[in-house]
Design an enzyme around this catalytic site. Structure first.
Site, short mmCIF file in Angstrom:
data_model
loop_
_atom_site.label_atom_id
_atom_site.label_comp_id
_atom_site.label_asym_id
_atom_site.label_seq_id
_atom_site.Cartn_x
_atom_site.Cartn_y
_atom_site.Cartn_z
N CYS A 1 0.81 -1.23 0.00
CA CYS A 1 0.00 0.00 0.00
C CYS A 1 0.84 1.28 0.00
CB CYS A 1 -0.99 0.01 1.17
SG CYS A 1 -0.25 -0.10 2.79
N ASP B 1 -7.66 5.57 -1.31
CA ASP B 1 -7.30 4.37 -0.57
C ASP B 1 -6.79 3.29 -1.53
OD1 ASP B 1 -7.07 2.27 1.18
OD2 ASP B 1 -9.14 2.33 1.89
N HIS C 1 -6.18 0.24 -0.66
CA HIS C 1 -6.53 -1.07 -0.12
C HIS C 1 -7.76 -1.69 -0.77
CE1 HIS C 1 -4.16 0.95 3.06
NE2 HIS C 1 -3.67 -0.25 3.26
#
Length: 458
Positions: free
Chosen positions: A111, A345, A347
């Protein structure tokens, strides 16, 4: 034979972990992000106001953002288009194996690299397209339907696990051709912008040949002792990005470089030297530079005294964002409203897209839904980035940011500083990479220190 058996067990373990992470990060939490009508929203230097017409109504933007009360849709749409136009880089699965490993996905560990990619992508967007550019097709992107996410995820997990064990990968076929996309633009400038838009995204593809793809970044990270599957901190990623840009041989990238601050200090002469170096005789102007500053916004927790400075940085049009996050999760911060940060994000696990195909699909590289997070939840370790087109822009930026630092320091030491002169005048070893390796001994020591001091990112 025993060693071979151990290797097979390790490969099987890697494939099982990959399949599990692919399933874990395929879930999408269907939550709305709420924006207040009373406060401006800042996105990488652009300000948006969500004014209202009818106090008793709610308008839910198609992007998944709910604006309290009725808003003037024009400004909301402008914000949506601007946000969606930013490049979104997330976990991917089923890409070609990373050299020296069995990894075909970065789910669960990549990430921070993805956040770094997003920051670099924004710098390249400023360089080639300018801050005013937005993707004409941005508002055509919709959130995925909220139908049975459970069944979708189970199917995805099963298929991913079977593919991991068999070593097979099915290539997806793009839906919209480049010819069809270009055909919609009548203006030559728009056509050229769309070509650069696609080119920039292709540089971040998940293949060994992509200049700033995961494979290349991990290869550069090996010089600092990192490997696929390891966790990377914001400072380490800053140095990896610098090396990736320095080593890129693409003709379009010869006019841009990256500088990483040393121990919270930006040495102005070193930056200007990098901007002036290796320019061909046909180019009198200096290089553009992306300046990356790894900092800590406090000790164990983020010090709220730094909030105004972070907001000030994100209010600058030449800001390219912040590689940060909260403990154990990295995000790419691109804006704020009140005391909440707006971020993208990484993720979310998406399927591999082959960017070597001329008309590869763009939809999965643009995020339809902004997210918000309280500044108080931010982990103190982060890397701030800003872009300067030439030496004059850098000098103006250093003056602006220095004033901002003085205003936010409150009689304490500033978060970082700009100093005149080169680093060698301050008893620092030059950080120019030697011919034998990509990182000098001084850099390796600094990266090792950063990797042990920073929080662990998943």
């Amino acid at each position: 034979m025993e060693a071979t058996g151990t290797d097979e067990v390790d490969k099987l373990k890697t494939k099982f972990i990959s399949a599990w992470n692919n399933m874990k990060y395929s879930w999408v939490l269907k939550t709305k992000t709420y924006f207040s009508r009373n406060s401006p929203v800042l996105l990488l230097g652009k300000c948006y106001h969500f004014k209202y017409e009818d106090e008793n109504k709610m308008l839910t933007a198609r992007s998944g953002c709910t604006i309290e009360d009725r808003v003037i849709a024009g400004n909301v749409e402008e914000f949506r288009k601007d946000f969606i136009s930013r490049v979104w880089l997330t976990y991917r699965e089923e890409f070609p194996p990373i050299e020296g490993s069995a990894w075909t996905t970065d789910c669960g560990w990549g990430c921070t690299l993805r956040s770094g990619q997003m920051l670099l992508a924004q710098g390249l967007m400023l360089h080639f397209l300018g801050r005013a550019w937005t993707w004409p097709d941005a508002l055509n992107i919709e959130n995925s339907d909220s139908e049975s996410w459970t069944s979708h995820t189970v199917k995805k997990f099963t298929a991913s696990f079977e593919a991991s064990l068999s070593g097979e990968r099915e290539l997806k076929t793009p839906t919209t051709s480049l010819k069809e996309t270009i055909g919609k633009y009548s203006d030559d400038c728009e056509v050229q912008n769309e070509i650069y838009h696609r080119k920039i995204i292709s540089w971040f593809g998940d293949s060994p040949l992509a200049l700033f793809g995961l494979h290349q970044l991990i290869e550069h990270g090996k010089k600092s002792g990192k490997k696929a599957g390891d966790w990377y901190g914001p400072a380490v990623v800053a140095h990896i990005l610098r090396k990736a840009v320095e080593e890129a041989r693409h003709p379009d990238l010869q006019g841009i470089t990256v500088y990483v601050a040393q121990d919270c200090t930006v040495y102005s002469s070193d930056v200007i030297d990098k901007q002036s170096a290796s320019m061909s005789s046909g180019h009198a102007d200096s290089k553009a530079v992306i300046v990356l500053v790894p900092v800590r916004l406090g000790g164990e927790k983020t010090n709220t005294d730094y909030l105004e400075f972070v907001k000030g940085i994100l209010s600058l049009e030449y800001c390219v964002g912040i590689i940060g996050g909260k403990p154990k999760q990295s995000y790419y911060f691109a804006g704020f409203q009140d005391d909440s940060l707006i971020y993208m994000d990484p993720h979310y696990c998406q399927s591999f897209v082959d960017v070597s195909i001329k008309d590869f699909p763009l939809e999965t590289f643009h995020c339809p839904s902004p997210k918000k997070m309280s500044f108080r939840k931010m982990d103190p370790s982060c890397t701030i980035g800003f872009y300067c087109r030439n030496v004059q822009d850098f000098q103006r930026a250093s003056e602006d940011i220095t004033k901002m630092l003085k205003m936010s320091s409150k009689e304490k030491y500033p978060l970082f500083t700009f100093v005149h002169g080169p680093s060698r005048d301050y008893d620092f070893t030059s950080t120019t990479a030697s011919e034998e390796g990509l990182f000098s001994e001084d850099e390796k020591k600094r990266l090792k220190r950063f990797s042990t001091e920073e929080f662990v990112l998943l």
